[in-house]
Write a protein that holds these residues in place. Structure first.
Motif, PDB file in Angstrom:
ATOM      1  N   LYS A   1       0.754  -1.366   0.177  1.00 43.18           N
ATOM      2  CA  LYS A   1       0.077  -0.095  -0.106  1.00 43.18           C
ATOM      3  C   LYS A   1       0.841   1.287  -0.151  1.00 43.18           C
ATOM      4  O   LYS A   1       1.793   1.282   0.761  1.00 43.18           O
ATOM      5  CB  LYS A   1      -1.019   0.037   1.057  1.00 43.18           C
ATOM      6  CG  LYS A   1      -1.673   1.216   1.241  1.00 43.18           C
ATOM      7  CD  LYS A   1      -2.807   0.892   2.310  1.00 43.18           C
ATOM      8  CE  LYS A   1      -3.712   2.334   2.417  1.00 43.18           C
ATOM      9  NZ  LYS A   1      -4.846   2.019   3.572  1.00 43.18           N
TER      10      LYS A   1
ATOM     11  N   THR B   1      -8.473  -2.175   8.705  1.00 43.52           N
ATOM     12  CA  THR B   1      -7.051  -1.508   8.673  1.00 43.52           C
ATOM     13  C   THR B   1      -6.786  -0.759  10.031  1.00 43.52           C
ATOM     14  O   THR B   1      -7.804  -0.767  10.910  1.00 43.52           O
ATOM     15  CB  THR B   1      -7.128  -0.373   7.484  1.00 43.52           C
ATOM     16  OG1 THR B   1      -5.772   0.096   7.258  1.00 43.52           O
ATOM     17  CG2 THR B   1      -7.983   0.633   7.881  1.00 43.52           C
TER      18      THR B   1
ATOM     19  N   GLY C   1      -5.279  -4.133   5.862  1.00 45.53           N
ATOM     20  CA  GLY C   1      -4.435  -3.184   5.951  1.00 45.53           C
ATOM     21  C   GLY C   1      -4.006  -3.044   7.446  1.00 45.53           C
ATOM     22  O   GLY C   1      -3.958  -2.230   8.250  1.00 45.53           O
TER      23      GLY C   1
END
Length: 365
Positions: free
Chosen positions: A171, A303, A329
């Motif tokens: 990411k 996340t 995440g």
């Protein structure tokens, strides 16, 4: 189960390097651990860490609410506790209570959640996990993305290192520099990864619609896992207009509480929802959203914002309990120079949850 005591433990965890969030740059993660002790001596743990963007006033407000809620816990039965209206406080209390219940049942937290909530009791795609699995089980792997930070001069090196460690998704924060410059830098990152890494981009609502479309269309044909929050002023209709022409998912994160889940799903605005359980308001709220997203055919990705090991492990148990397997995440623990407990091991791009009861960890004294 009756609660005998509840205590709060402050922490401040320095970062290895600055973490650039949507509205703040983080150099230290501050929060409070919540320990809830039952009359028979079991202890459940939760993590209360306000978002960095909330500032000093926001941190003070959340910690004050936590202290007020904790004062009312001793003497209560766990089944009768009504968690706070403050989302981060509710997340901490729910986590601690579910951790406590799971420890008493002798089950890992994710297994306890699957047995307690029928909405997530169906087999997980690609894993064959079942609600009637044996009580003694091997550690469970939760796929996570590598947190590569901003698209700066070191990003290609970090991407190459992540690929070497077995991560399948990395990411990257975008939307800071000029579009053409970022597009060239992204090409370098992808080349360095040599086909071993799909790229998940987070624009943090960076662009007007025309610029967003230009950037997104330039990504077609690249190994893009998805793009979060491309629009500076998003609406469900505008996001849907972008999404329908793209082969990869767009994702809503900070727009979720603003635009509303129902409006996003009804408009088919995005193919992915990115949620922080602490911001959403806890385990029950996350499970309810997971069921709603699954019905709509939309992915749910959990996340964190460089949370402590307690917070990340709790979110990973929650992710492992969901009926579908996504890449989450939660790969932020190596951004901390120290932590409140030994972190779970990451192997080949997956966080390995401990097989012990509850969270499977005990914070350091």
């Amino acid at each position: 189960m009756r609660i005998a005591a509840a205590t709060v433990h402050p922490y401040a965890l320095p970062l290895v390097r600055p973490w650039v969030a949507s509205r703040a740059t983080l150099t230290e993660r501050r929060g409070r651990l919540l320990a809830v002790t039952s009359e028979d001596g079991l202890v459940g743990w939760g993590d209360c860490a306000p978002l960095p963007s909330s500032g000093e006033a926001g941190h003070a407000r959340v910690f004050q609410a936590l202290n007020a809620a904790v004062r009312g816990l001793p003497g209560r039965d766990t089944a009768d506790v009504s968690p706070s209206d403050v989302p981060e406080v509710r997340w901490a209390i729910e986590t601690a209570l579910f951790d406590l219940e799971a420890r008493r049942a002798g089950l890992p937290l994710r297994r306890f959640l699957r047995s307690s909530f029928p909405v997530i009791a169906s087999p997980r795609q690609g894993t064959g996990a079942r609600n009637d699995e044996p009580r003694t089980i091997a550690p469970v792997r939760v796929p996570i993305n590598a947190a590569l930070g901003p698209l700066d001069a070191g990003c290609a090196d970090r991407a190459e290192a992540a690929a070497e460690r077995g991560f399948a998704v990395g990411k990257i924060k975008v939307g800071v520099g000029a579009i053409d410059d970022e597009r060239r830098a992204l090409a370098d990152v992808i080349e360095r990864a040599r086909g071993r890494l799909r790229v998940r981009l987070d624009a943090n609502r960076a662009w007007p619609e025309a610029e967003a479309r230009r950037f997104l269309e330039s990504l077609v044909g690249l190994p893009i896992d998805g793009v979060e929050e491309p629009l500076a002023d998003p609406t469900p209709a505008a996001l849907a207009h972008l999404q329908k022409d793209l082969p990869f998912p767009l994702a809503a994160d900070e727009s979720l509480p603003v635009l509303g889940v129902d409006a996003l799903l009804e408009a088919r605005a995005v193919r992915r929802l990115v949620v922080k359980p602490a911001r959403l308001g806890g385990i029950r709220a996350t499970l309810a959203l997971a069921a709603q997203a699954q019905t709509a055919g939309v992915e749910l990705v959990l996340t964190s914002v460089v949370d402590s090991t307690v917070g990340v492990t709790a979110a990973a148990h929650l992710a492992a309990a969901l009926p579908t397997e996504n890449t989450h995440g939660l790969g932020t623990l190596d951004w901390l120079t120290r932590d409140v407990a030994p972190p779970p091991v990451i192997v080949d791009g997956a966080l390995c949850l401990p097989a012990g009861p509850g969270l499977g960890l005990v914070p350091k004294g």
